[in-house]
Design an enzyme around this catalytic site. Sequence first.
Site, mmCIF file in Angstrom:
data_model
loop_
_atom_site.group_PDB
_atom_site.id
_atom_site.type_symbol
_atom_site.label_atom_id
_atom_site.label_comp_id
_atom_site.label_asym_id
_atom_site.label_seq_id
_atom_site.Cartn_x
_atom_site.Cartn_y
_atom_site.Cartn_z
ATOM 1 N N GLY A 179 47.324 28.188 -10.142
ATOM 2 C CA GLY A 179 47.709 28.149 -11.555
ATOM 3 C C GLY A 179 47.064 29.270 -12.326
ATOM 4 C CB VAL A 217 50.251 24.185 -5.838
ATOM 5 C CG1 VAL A 217 49.529 25.488 -6.127
ATOM 6 C CG2 VAL A 217 50.838 23.559 -7.101
ATOM 7 C CB THR A 231 46.894 26.143 -21.722
ATOM 8 O OG1 THR A 231 47.340 24.792 -21.523
ATOM 9 C CG2 THR A 231 45.363 26.191 -21.645
ATOM 10 C CE1 TYR A 282 48.082 17.093 -16.951
ATOM 11 C CE2 TYR A 282 46.820 15.551 -18.301
ATOM 12 C CZ TYR A 282 46.983 16.813 -17.755
ATOM 13 O OH TYR A 282 46.053 17.795 -18.003
ATOM 14 C CE LYS A 295 45.659 17.054 -14.466
ATOM 15 N NZ LYS A 295 45.388 18.263 -13.665
ATOM 16 C CG ASN A 324 43.455 25.678 -13.082
ATOM 17 O OD1 ASN A 324 42.893 24.999 -13.955
ATOM 18 N ND2 ASN A 324 44.387 26.579 -13.377
ATOM 19 C CB ALA A 357 48.818 8.014 -12.667
ATOM 20 C CG ASP A 364 51.094 30.669 -11.572
ATOM 21 O OD1 ASP A 364 50.168 30.177 -12.240
ATOM 22 O OD2 ASP A 364 52.294 30.472 -11.825
ATOM 23 C CB VAL A 409 42.143 23.858 -23.276
ATOM 24 C CG1 VAL A 409 41.883 25.363 -23.292
ATOM 25 C CG2 VAL A 409 40.873 23.100 -22.891
#
Length: 280
Positions: free
Chosen positions: A19, A67, A201, A166, A170, A93, A168, A43, A199
């Site tokens: 990433g 990935v 992004t 997301y 993490k 990441n 779950a 990436d 953050v």
Amino acid sequence: MHAAAMTVPPTNKVAIVTGASSGIGLALSTSLIAQSWTVVLADINATAGAAAASTLGPKASFVETDVSSWTSQLALFKSVFTRFGRLDFVAANAGIDDKDAVYADFEAEEPEALNFKTLEVDLLAPIMSFRLALFYMRRNPDKSGGAIVITSSSAGLYPFSSNPEYAAAKHGLIGFARSVAPVLKREKITVNCICPALVSTNLAPASLWTLIPKDQLTPMSTIMRAFHGFIDGHKDLLTGQAAECAIDDIFYRDPVDFPSQSQKDMFSRDLGAWMSAYDM
């Protein structure tokens, strides 16, 4: 609690960052290059990834990688080890937000299958990265082990109703890292998670940034301190940690307390007994 101050690693250290074409991955790659690491950026976005590597200079290179594909990740890791002869650090990441609505009400007579791409990228892919990192770090010629840092999220610590898949994934990454870390410590391979708060992004919808006060955003510098704390902490075998990064602070979060002595005994039982039972 703040992460340790950054130190400059030897110039022969090699890293893979997934990433890496934007956001946290690009910031980490930039930071490592500044400390004389050799960094392979991975990436799925070939255009942005190649441009980033070109900007970072001769110690950076790019490998287009999906990935969520074992074949693609295997090709990445194999090419890096073949080229450089070692692998010292992996940042698992890459991540995406929810790509389907688990709450959706369908007009059809039967519900449609859920799109599980979020779990494939956010949970399964980092576990693939871990498995490949383990394979190649064990083959480092100096038997130095290596450091693996998985990007979880503050959503891995708390409920996150807008993005339950997301959350779950993490949550799962933290449980995974805490589970494998004790087993690999004797091999000098450390496994830790960082858990960023919000953050700025391109992961989230662009409209979100008009709704969040800027003083509630976590600066990239805090995330970099957390990463480098784990990289530098490898020499002391700092492992199995979840570092929550919120604005200017880094908090090392403990697992939940055992509710009873029997539960503590069960999960604190001699590791050899569990390993033997599962014939590992």
